[in-house]
Design a protein around this motif. Sequence first.
Motif, mmCIF file in Angstrom:
data_model
loop_
_atom_site.group_PDB
_atom_site.id
_atom_site.type_symbol
_atom_site.label_atom_id
_atom_site.label_comp_id
_atom_site.label_asym_id
_atom_site.label_seq_id
_atom_site.Cartn_x
_atom_site.Cartn_y
_atom_site.Cartn_z
ATOM 1 N N ARG A 191 9.503 1.673 0.742
ATOM 2 C CA ARG A 191 10.207 2.932 0.509
ATOM 3 C C ARG A 191 9.210 4.017 0.104
ATOM 4 O O ARG A 191 8.414 3.838 -0.807
ATOM 5 N N GLU A 192 9.268 5.139 0.799
ATOM 6 C CA GLU A 192 8.237 6.163 0.649
ATOM 7 C C GLU A 192 8.214 6.779 -0.740
ATOM 8 O O GLU A 192 9.244 7.054 -1.342
ATOM 9 N N ASN A 193 7.013 6.974 -1.227
ATOM 10 C CA ASN A 193 6.752 7.694 -2.460
ATOM 11 C C ASN A 193 6.699 9.179 -2.086
ATOM 12 O O ASN A 193 5.695 9.677 -1.596
ATOM 13 N N LEU A 194 7.809 9.889 -2.295
ATOM 14 C CA LEU A 194 7.950 11.245 -1.777
ATOM 15 C C LEU A 194 6.854 12.185 -2.250
ATOM 16 O O LEU A 194 6.237 12.897 -1.447
ATOM 17 N N LEU A 195 6.591 12.208 -3.555
ATOM 18 C CA LEU A 195 5.586 13.135 -4.071
ATOM 19 C C LEU A 195 4.203 12.866 -3.481
ATOM 20 O O LEU A 195 3.435 13.792 -3.213
ATOM 21 N N LEU A 196 3.891 11.611 -3.269
ATOM 22 C CA LEU A 196 2.585 11.239 -2.725
ATOM 23 C C LEU A 196 2.417 11.750 -1.299
ATOM 24 O O LEU A 196 1.320 12.137 -0.891
ATOM 25 N N HIS A 197 3.509 11.759 -0.535
ATOM 26 C CA HIS A 197 3.407 12.062 0.893
ATOM 27 C C HIS A 197 3.796 13.489 1.266
ATOM 28 O O HIS A 197 3.756 13.842 2.451
ATOM 29 N N LEU A 198 4.126 14.309 0.299
ATOM 30 C CA LEU A 198 4.403 15.716 0.603
ATOM 31 C C LEU A 198 3.113 16.435 1.007
ATOM 32 O O LEU A 198 2.021 16.082 0.543
ATOM 33 N N PRO A 199 3.213 17.463 1.855
ATOM 34 C CA PRO A 199 2.020 18.294 2.115
ATOM 35 C C PRO A 199 1.477 18.833 0.800
ATOM 36 O O PRO A 199 2.244 19.165 -0.115
ATOM 37 N N ASP B 184 0.854 -1.183 0.000
ATOM 38 C CA ASP B 184 0.000 0.000 0.000
ATOM 39 C C ASP B 184 0.889 1.231 0.000
ATOM 40 O O ASP B 184 1.567 1.517 0.993
ATOM 41 N N ASP B 185 0.905 1.962 -1.117
ATOM 42 C CA ASP B 185 1.768 3.128 -1.256
ATOM 43 C C ASP B 185 1.345 4.264 -0.332
ATOM 44 O O ASP B 185 2.171 5.078 0.078
ATOM 45 N N HIS B 186 0.060 4.327 0.013
ATOM 46 C CA HIS B 186 -0.412 5.398 0.888
ATOM 47 C C HIS B 186 0.001 5.148 2.334
ATOM 48 O O HIS B 186 0.282 6.097 3.074
ATOM 49 N N GLN B 187 0.044 3.888 2.736
ATOM 50 C CA GLN B 187 0.504 3.553 4.084
ATOM 51 C C GLN B 187 2.016 3.355 4.145
ATOM 52 O O GLN B 187 2.598 3.303 5.229
ATOM 53 N N SER B 188 2.642 3.225 2.986
ATOM 54 C CA SER B 188 4.076 2.908 2.898
ATOM 55 C C SER B 188 4.387 1.612 3.648
ATOM 56 O O SER B 188 5.354 1.513 4.402
ATOM 57 N N LEU B 189 3.545 0.607 3.412
ATOM 58 C CA LEU B 189 3.712 -0.692 4.060
ATOM 59 C C LEU B 189 3.531 -1.813 3.036
ATOM 60 O O LEU B 189 2.842 -1.638 2.032
ATOM 61 N N TRP B 190 4.156 -2.950 3.322
ATOM 62 C CA TRP B 190 3.947 -4.133 2.494
ATOM 63 C C TRP B 190 4.099 -5.374 3.364
ATOM 64 O O TRP B 190 4.594 -5.310 4.498
ATOM 65 N N GLY B 191 3.671 -6.502 2.814
ATOM 66 C CA GLY B 191 3.828 -7.773 3.512
ATOM 67 C C GLY B 191 3.742 -8.919 2.527
ATOM 68 O O GLY B 191 3.243 -8.770 1.410
ATOM 69 N N ALA B 192 4.236 -10.072 2.940
ATOM 70 C CA ALA B 192 4.157 -11.280 2.116
ATOM 71 C C ALA B 192 4.101 -12.489 3.040
ATOM 72 O O ALA B 192 4.790 -12.537 4.066
ATOM 73 N N GLY B 193 3.268 -13.448 2.660
ATOM 74 C CA GLY B 193 3.131 -14.649 3.477
ATOM 75 C C GLY B 193 2.705 -15.834 2.635
ATOM 76 O O GLY B 193 2.584 -15.743 1.401
ATOM 77 N N LEU B 194 2.472 -16.941 3.291
ATOM 78 C CA LEU B 194 2.079 -18.184 2.633
ATOM 79 C C LEU B 194 0.848 -18.757 3.319
ATOM 80 O O LEU B 194 0.685 -18.624 4.537
ATOM 81 N N PHE B 195 -0.017 -19.384 2.546
ATOM 82 C CA PHE B 195 -1.073 -20.176 3.147
ATOM 83 C C PHE B 195 -1.544 -21.227 2.144
ATOM 84 O O PHE B 195 -1.342 -21.092 0.934
ATOM 85 N N ARG B 196 -2.132 -22.273 2.649
ATOM 86 C CA ARG B 196 -2.695 -23.341 1.824
ATOM 87 C C ARG B 196 -4.148 -22.969 1.508
ATOM 88 O O ARG B 196 -4.927 -22.699 2.412
ATOM 89 N N ALA B 197 -4.488 -22.915 0.226
ATOM 90 C CA ALA B 197 -5.822 -22.474 -0.184
ATOM 91 C C ALA B 197 -6.848 -23.569 0.067
ATOM 92 O O ALA B 197 -7.316 -24.244 -0.851
ATOM 93 N N ASP B 198 -7.209 -23.751 1.311
ATOM 94 C CA ASP B 198 -8.198 -24.741 1.731
ATOM 95 C C ASP B 198 -9.599 -24.171 1.472
ATOM 96 O O ASP B 198 -9.936 -23.092 1.956
#
Length: 349
Positions: A184-192, A130-144
Amino acid sequence: MTLFDYDFAAADSEDPELEKVRRHLLQLDPDGAVFGRVLRETIDQLLDGEHTGRFDWRDLHKTEKTHAGTLVEINLQREFKFASHAEDSTIHMDYLIEGVEVDCKFSQKRYGWMIPPEALGEVCLVVWADDHQSLWGAGLFRADRSALTMSEGMTKKGNRDGKFRLTREHHGLVRWLWHDKPLRENLLLHLPADVRASILNPPEGRLDSGQARVNALFSRIHNVAIDREVIRTLGKQRDYMARVREDKSSRNRARTKLRPDGIIILGQSKLHQKIAEELGGEVPRSGEFVAHRVRRARPDDDGSKVTEIEGELWTIASPSDPWETAPKLPSKEQAPTSHLANDDLIETL
Protein backbone atom coordinates in the motif's frame (compact mmCIF):
# COMPACT_ATOMS: atom_id res chain seq x y z
CA MET A 1 21.14 -21.95 -11.09
CA THR A 2 18.26 -19.64 -11.99
CA LEU A 3 14.64 -19.63 -10.88
CA PHE A 4 13.77 -21.36 -14.14
CA ASP A 5 16.33 -24.11 -13.59
CA TYR A 6 15.01 -25.04 -10.15
CA ASP A 7 12.90 -28.20 -9.99
CA PHE A 8 10.07 -27.31 -7.62
CA ALA A 9 8.40 -30.72 -7.89
CA ALA A 10 11.61 -32.40 -6.81
CA ALA A 11 12.00 -29.89 -4.01
CA ASP A 12 8.55 -30.77 -2.67
CA SER A 13 9.51 -34.42 -2.35
CA GLU A 14 12.98 -33.60 -1.02
CA ASP A 15 11.76 -31.14 1.62
CA PRO A 16 8.34 -32.17 2.93
CA GLU A 17 8.71 -29.90 5.99
CA LEU A 18 9.12 -26.79 3.86
CA GLU A 19 6.15 -27.84 1.73
CA LYS A 20 4.04 -28.37 4.85
CA VAL A 21 4.81 -24.84 6.04
CA ARG A 22 4.17 -23.40 2.57
CA ARG A 23 0.75 -25.02 2.26
CA HIS A 24 -0.25 -23.88 5.74
CA LEU A 25 0.72 -20.24 5.14
CA LEU A 26 -1.15 -20.18 1.86
CA GLN A 27 -4.22 -21.59 3.58
CA LEU A 28 -4.01 -18.85 6.21
CA ASP A 29 -3.50 -16.05 3.70
CA PRO A 30 -4.19 -17.17 0.11
CA ASP A 31 -3.54 -13.84 -1.62
CA GLY A 32 -1.09 -12.37 0.89
CA ALA A 33 -3.46 -9.54 1.85
CA VAL A 34 -2.87 -10.04 5.58
CA PHE A 35 0.92 -10.27 5.20
CA GLY A 36 0.90 -7.09 3.12
CA ARG A 37 -1.18 -5.23 5.68
CA VAL A 38 1.08 -6.31 8.55
CA LEU A 39 4.15 -5.11 6.65
CA ARG A 40 2.54 -1.75 5.86
CA GLU A 41 1.53 -1.29 9.49
CA THR A 42 4.97 -2.33 10.73
CA ILE A 43 6.72 0.24 8.52
CA ASP A 44 4.27 2.90 9.73
CA GLN A 45 4.92 1.79 13.31
CA LEU A 46 8.66 2.32 12.80
CA LEU A 47 8.20 5.69 11.12
CA ASP A 48 5.97 6.77 14.06
CA GLY A 49 4.69 9.76 12.11
CA GLU A 50 2.41 10.93 14.91
CA HIS A 51 5.41 11.76 17.10
CA THR A 52 8.19 12.31 14.55
CA GLY A 53 6.52 13.56 11.36
CA ARG A 54 8.64 11.03 9.40
CA PHE A 55 7.38 9.31 6.25
CA ASP A 56 10.64 8.08 4.66
CA TRP A 57 12.45 4.87 5.64
CA ARG A 58 15.75 6.61 4.97
CA ASP A 59 15.08 8.95 7.90
CA LEU A 60 15.09 6.07 10.38
CA HIS A 61 18.07 5.64 12.67
CA LYS A 62 20.28 2.61 12.05
CA THR A 63 19.08 0.99 15.27
CA GLU A 64 15.46 1.44 14.17
CA LYS A 65 16.15 -0.24 10.83
CA THR A 66 17.82 -3.10 12.67
CA HIS A 67 14.76 -3.38 14.91
CA ALA A 68 12.49 -3.72 11.85
CA GLY A 69 13.18 -7.45 11.59
CA THR A 70 12.14 -8.02 15.20
CA LEU A 71 8.94 -6.02 14.73
CA VAL A 72 8.02 -7.94 11.56
CA GLU A 73 8.61 -11.22 13.41
CA ILE A 74 6.48 -10.12 16.40
CA ASN A 75 3.65 -8.63 14.35
CA LEU A 76 3.34 -11.67 12.09
CA GLN A 77 3.27 -13.92 15.15
CA ARG A 78 0.53 -11.82 16.75
CA GLU A 79 -1.51 -11.79 13.56
CA PHE A 80 -1.27 -15.51 12.75
CA LYS A 81 -0.91 -16.83 16.32
CA PHE A 82 2.15 -18.95 15.47
CA ALA A 83 3.66 -20.87 18.37
CA SER A 84 6.86 -18.98 19.14
CA HIS A 85 10.15 -19.13 21.00
CA ALA A 86 9.02 -16.13 23.07
CA GLU A 87 6.19 -18.23 24.52
CA ASP A 88 7.78 -21.69 24.54
CA SER A 89 11.48 -22.12 25.34
CA THR A 90 11.50 -25.59 23.74
CA ILE A 91 11.08 -23.87 20.36
CA HIS A 92 14.55 -22.88 19.18
CA MET A 93 13.65 -20.80 16.11
CA ASP A 94 11.17 -17.91 15.92
CA TYR A 95 8.07 -19.99 15.12
CA LEU A 96 6.73 -23.51 15.19
CA ILE A 97 4.42 -23.93 12.17
CA GLU A 98 2.71 -27.28 11.63
CA GLY A 99 5.37 -28.89 13.83
CA VAL A 100 8.23 -27.35 11.83
CA GLU A 101 10.66 -24.84 13.35
CA VAL A 102 10.86 -21.71 11.19
CA ASP A 103 13.20 -18.72 11.45
CA CYS A 104 11.77 -15.38 10.27
CA LYS A 105 14.06 -12.89 8.53
CA PHE A 106 13.22 -9.44 7.13
CA SER A 107 15.10 -7.13 4.79
CA GLN A 108 14.22 -3.95 2.96
CA LYS A 109 15.96 -5.43 -0.07
CA ARG A 110 15.00 -8.55 -1.96
CA TYR A 111 17.53 -11.31 -1.09
CA GLY A 112 19.14 -9.08 1.54
CA TRP A 113 18.42 -11.41 4.47
CA MET A 114 21.11 -12.18 7.05
CA ILE A 115 20.95 -15.78 8.26
CA PRO A 116 22.44 -16.48 11.72
CA PRO A 117 24.53 -19.62 12.33
CA GLU A 118 21.83 -21.14 14.56
CA ALA A 119 19.39 -21.12 11.60
CA LEU A 120 21.63 -23.25 9.37
CA GLY A 121 19.73 -26.29 8.20
CA GLU A 122 16.38 -24.79 9.25
CA VAL A 123 13.41 -23.59 7.21
CA CYS A 124 13.48 -19.79 6.91
CA LEU A 125 10.53 -17.50 6.24
CA VAL A 126 12.17 -14.64 4.36
CA VAL A 127 10.28 -11.37 3.96
CA TRP A 128 11.15 -8.10 2.24
CA ALA A 129 9.36 -4.78 1.73
CA ASP A 130 10.51 -1.62 -0.04
CA ASP A 131 8.47 1.53 0.62
CA HIS A 132 10.12 3.38 -2.27
CA GLN A 133 9.17 0.68 -4.78
CA SER A 134 5.83 0.00 -3.04
CA LEU A 135 6.56 -3.72 -3.32
CA TRP A 136 6.93 -6.64 -0.93
CA GLY A 137 7.43 -10.39 -1.03
CA ALA A 138 7.70 -13.43 1.22
CA GLY A 139 9.03 -16.91 0.61
CA LEU A 140 10.62 -19.98 2.17
CA PHE A 141 13.94 -21.69 1.78
CA ARG A 142 16.08 -24.22 3.63
CA ALA A 143 19.24 -22.54 4.96
CA ASP A 144 21.71 -24.97 3.39
CA ARG A 145 25.30 -23.92 4.18
CA SER A 146 26.38 -24.80 0.65
CA ALA A 147 23.97 -22.17 -0.73
CA LEU A 148 25.14 -19.44 1.62
CA THR A 149 28.15 -17.16 1.79
CA MET A 150 29.70 -15.68 4.92
CA SER A 151 28.80 -12.03 5.52
CA GLU A 152 31.63 -9.52 5.30
CA GLY A 153 30.03 -7.48 8.08
CA MET A 154 31.95 -6.47 11.19
CA THR A 155 30.56 -5.39 14.53
CA LYS A 156 31.68 -2.11 16.07
CA LYS A 157 33.98 -4.11 18.33
CA GLY A 158 35.70 -5.59 15.30
CA ASN A 159 34.19 -9.09 15.54
CA ARG A 160 32.68 -10.73 12.50
CA ASP A 161 28.94 -11.13 12.96
CA GLY A 162 29.06 -14.75 11.77
CA LYS A 163 25.91 -14.40 9.65
CA PHE A 164 25.33 -15.68 6.14
CA ARG A 165 23.71 -14.46 2.93
CA LEU A 166 22.05 -16.41 0.16
CA THR A 167 24.45 -16.43 -2.79
CA ARG A 168 23.27 -14.85 -6.03
CA GLU A 169 23.46 -18.18 -7.87
CA HIS A 170 21.12 -19.72 -5.29
CA HIS A 171 18.39 -17.04 -5.32
CA GLY A 172 16.21 -19.57 -7.12
CA LEU A 173 16.07 -21.72 -3.98
CA VAL A 174 13.51 -19.33 -2.48
CA ARG A 175 10.01 -20.76 -2.78
CA TRP A 176 8.01 -17.57 -3.17
CA LEU A 177 4.68 -17.49 -1.39
CA TRP A 178 3.96 -14.00 -2.69
CA HIS A 179 6.38 -12.35 -5.11
CA ASP A 180 6.60 -8.62 -5.94
CA LYS A 181 3.21 -7.86 -4.44
CA PRO A 182 2.05 -4.23 -4.25
CA LEU A 183 2.65 -2.58 -0.87
CA ARG A 184 0.00 0.00 0.00
CA GLU A 185 1.50 3.27 -1.17
CA ASN A 186 3.05 5.70 1.26
CA LEU A 187 1.34 8.81 -0.13
CA LEU A 188 3.63 11.47 1.32
CA LEU A 189 6.72 9.61 0.13
CA HIS A 190 5.47 9.38 -3.45
CA LEU A 191 4.03 12.86 -3.95
CA PRO A 192 5.91 15.19 -6.33
CA ALA A 193 8.47 17.12 -4.31
CA ASP A 194 6.85 20.52 -4.90
CA VAL A 195 3.40 19.30 -3.89
CA ARG A 196 4.79 17.62 -0.77
CA ALA A 197 6.66 20.80 0.18
CA SER A 198 3.50 22.88 -0.14
CA ILE A 199 1.75 20.51 2.27
CA LEU A 200 4.54 20.20 4.80
CA ASN A 201 5.19 23.95 4.76
CA PRO A 202 1.78 25.51 4.05
CA PRO A 203 1.73 29.25 3.35
CA GLU A 204 -0.97 29.78 5.97
CA GLY A 205 -0.25 29.00 9.59
CA ARG A 206 2.90 28.16 11.53
CA LEU A 207 5.36 25.56 10.35
CA ASP A 208 4.48 23.48 13.41
CA SER A 209 0.72 23.66 12.72
CA GLY A 210 -0.61 20.17 12.18
CA GLN A 211 -4.01 21.60 11.28
CA ALA A 212 -2.55 23.79 8.52
CA ARG A 213 -0.74 20.77 7.05
CA VAL A 214 -3.89 18.62 7.06
CA ASN A 215 -5.89 21.45 5.48
CA ALA A 216 -3.22 21.88 2.80
CA LEU A 217 -3.33 18.13 2.09
CA PHE A 218 -7.06 18.09 1.36
CA SER A 219 -6.84 21.38 -0.50
CA ARG A 220 -4.21 19.97 -2.90
CA ILE A 221 -4.93 16.23 -3.19
CA HIS A 222 -8.29 15.32 -4.77
CA ASN A 223 -9.83 12.04 -5.92
CA VAL A 224 -7.03 10.09 -4.22
CA ALA A 225 -7.57 7.71 -1.30
CA ILE A 226 -5.73 9.15 1.70
CA ASP A 227 -4.97 6.71 4.50
CA ARG A 228 -5.38 7.86 8.09
CA GLU A 229 -1.63 7.29 8.65
CA VAL A 230 -1.09 10.35 6.47
CA ILE A 231 -3.38 12.36 8.77
CA ARG A 232 -1.54 10.95 11.78
CA THR A 233 1.82 12.05 10.38
CA LEU A 234 0.70 15.55 9.38
CA GLY A 235 -1.58 16.14 12.37
CA LYS A 236 0.97 15.08 15.00
CA GLN A 237 -1.47 14.68 17.88
CA ARG A 238 -3.13 11.71 19.57
CA ASP A 239 -6.63 12.60 18.41
CA TYR A 240 -5.31 13.27 14.92
CA MET A 241 -8.69 12.65 13.28
CA ALA A 242 -9.94 15.79 15.02
CA ARG A 243 -7.99 17.65 12.34
CA VAL A 244 -10.56 16.40 9.79
CA ARG A 245 -13.91 16.14 11.50
CA GLU A 246 -16.65 18.74 11.50
CA ASP A 247 -16.72 20.87 14.63
CA LYS A 248 -18.85 23.94 15.32
CA SER A 249 -16.38 25.12 17.95
CA SER A 250 -13.45 25.28 15.53
CA ARG A 251 -13.55 26.87 12.09
CA ASN A 252 -10.04 25.69 11.29
CA ARG A 253 -10.74 21.96 11.03
CA ALA A 254 -10.44 20.64 7.52
CA ARG A 255 -14.08 20.00 6.67
CA THR A 256 -15.22 23.34 8.05
CA LYS A 257 -12.25 25.34 6.76
CA LEU A 258 -12.36 24.00 3.19
CA ARG A 259 -16.12 24.02 2.61
CA PRO A 260 -16.13 27.66 1.40
CA ASP A 261 -13.59 26.56 -1.23
CA GLY A 262 -16.05 23.95 -2.49
CA ILE A 263 -14.17 20.99 -1.00
CA ILE A 264 -15.86 17.97 0.57
CA ILE A 265 -13.92 15.28 2.41
CA LEU A 266 -15.56 11.86 2.18
CA GLY A 267 -14.88 9.15 4.74
CA GLN A 268 -15.53 5.43 5.13
CA SER A 269 -19.25 5.45 6.02
CA LYS A 270 -21.67 3.82 3.62
CA LEU A 271 -23.35 7.17 3.03
CA HIS A 272 -20.05 8.73 2.01
CA GLN A 273 -19.10 5.73 -0.12
CA LYS A 274 -22.43 6.07 -1.91
CA ILE A 275 -21.71 9.76 -2.60
CA ALA A 276 -18.24 8.85 -3.91
CA GLU A 277 -19.67 6.18 -6.23
CA GLU A 278 -22.36 8.53 -7.56
CA LEU A 279 -19.76 11.21 -8.23
CA GLY A 280 -17.73 8.65 -10.19
CA GLY A 281 -14.61 9.16 -8.12
CA GLU A 282 -12.33 7.11 -5.85
CA VAL A 283 -14.31 5.36 -3.13
CA PRO A 284 -12.78 5.54 0.38
CA ARG A 285 -12.32 2.22 2.14
CA SER A 286 -11.94 1.59 5.85
CA GLY A 287 -9.68 4.22 7.41
CA GLU A 288 -9.48 6.33 4.24
CA PHE A 289 -10.58 9.76 3.04
CA VAL A 290 -11.16 11.15 -0.45
CA ALA A 291 -11.53 14.89 -1.14
CA HIS A 292 -13.26 16.56 -4.10
CA ARG A 293 -13.99 20.10 -5.14
CA VAL A 294 -17.66 20.16 -6.12
CA ARG A 295 -20.23 22.53 -7.59
CA ARG A 296 -23.98 22.49 -8.02
CA ALA A 297 -25.19 20.53 -11.04
CA ARG A 298 -26.62 22.59 -13.90
CA PRO A 299 -29.32 21.72 -16.46
CA ASP A 300 -26.76 22.03 -19.26
CA ASP A 301 -24.36 19.50 -17.72
CA ASP A 302 -23.87 16.79 -20.31
CA GLY A 303 -23.32 13.34 -18.86
CA SER A 304 -21.82 14.59 -15.58
CA LYS A 305 -22.23 12.25 -12.64
CA VAL A 306 -24.23 13.81 -9.82
CA THR A 307 -25.13 13.08 -6.22
CA GLU A 308 -27.71 14.57 -3.90
CA ILE A 309 -26.50 16.31 -0.74
CA GLU A 310 -28.71 18.50 1.44
CA GLY A 311 -31.51 18.30 -1.13
CA GLU A 312 -29.42 19.57 -4.05
CA LEU A 313 -27.54 17.88 -6.87
CA TRP A 314 -23.76 18.24 -6.90
CA THR A 315 -21.03 17.21 -9.32
CA ILE A 316 -17.22 17.29 -9.34
CA ALA A 317 -15.99 20.72 -10.40
CA SER A 318 -13.56 21.21 -13.25
CA PRO A 319 -10.49 23.47 -12.80
CA SER A 320 -12.27 26.21 -14.77
CA ASP A 321 -15.46 26.16 -12.67
CA PRO A 322 -15.88 29.05 -10.22
CA TRP A 323 -15.68 28.15 -6.56
CA GLU A 324 -18.87 27.85 -4.54
CA THR A 325 -19.42 26.76 -0.96
CA ALA A 326 -19.74 22.98 -0.67
CA PRO A 327 -22.59 21.30 1.19
CA LYS A 328 -22.25 19.82 4.66
CA LEU A 329 -21.82 16.06 4.52
CA PRO A 330 -24.18 13.72 6.42
CA SER A 331 -23.60 11.37 9.34
CA LYS A 332 -20.87 10.30 11.73
CA GLU A 333 -19.15 6.99 12.26
CA GLN A 334 -16.54 5.24 14.34
CA ALA A 335 -13.05 4.59 13.00
CA PRO A 336 -11.64 1.05 12.79
CA THR A 337 -9.12 0.08 15.46
CA SER A 338 -5.59 -0.38 14.16
CA HIS A 339 -4.06 -3.84 14.53
CA LEU A 340 -0.92 -2.26 15.96
CA ALA A 341 -2.31 0.54 18.12
CA ASN A 342 -5.11 0.95 20.63
CA ASP A 343 -6.57 4.22 19.42
CA ASP A 344 -9.56 5.74 21.10
CA LEU A 345 -12.88 5.59 19.29
CA ILE A 346 -12.85 8.48 16.87
CA GLU A 347 -15.07 10.00 14.24
CA THR A 348 -14.13 9.28 10.67
CA LEU A 349 -16.47 11.54 8.80
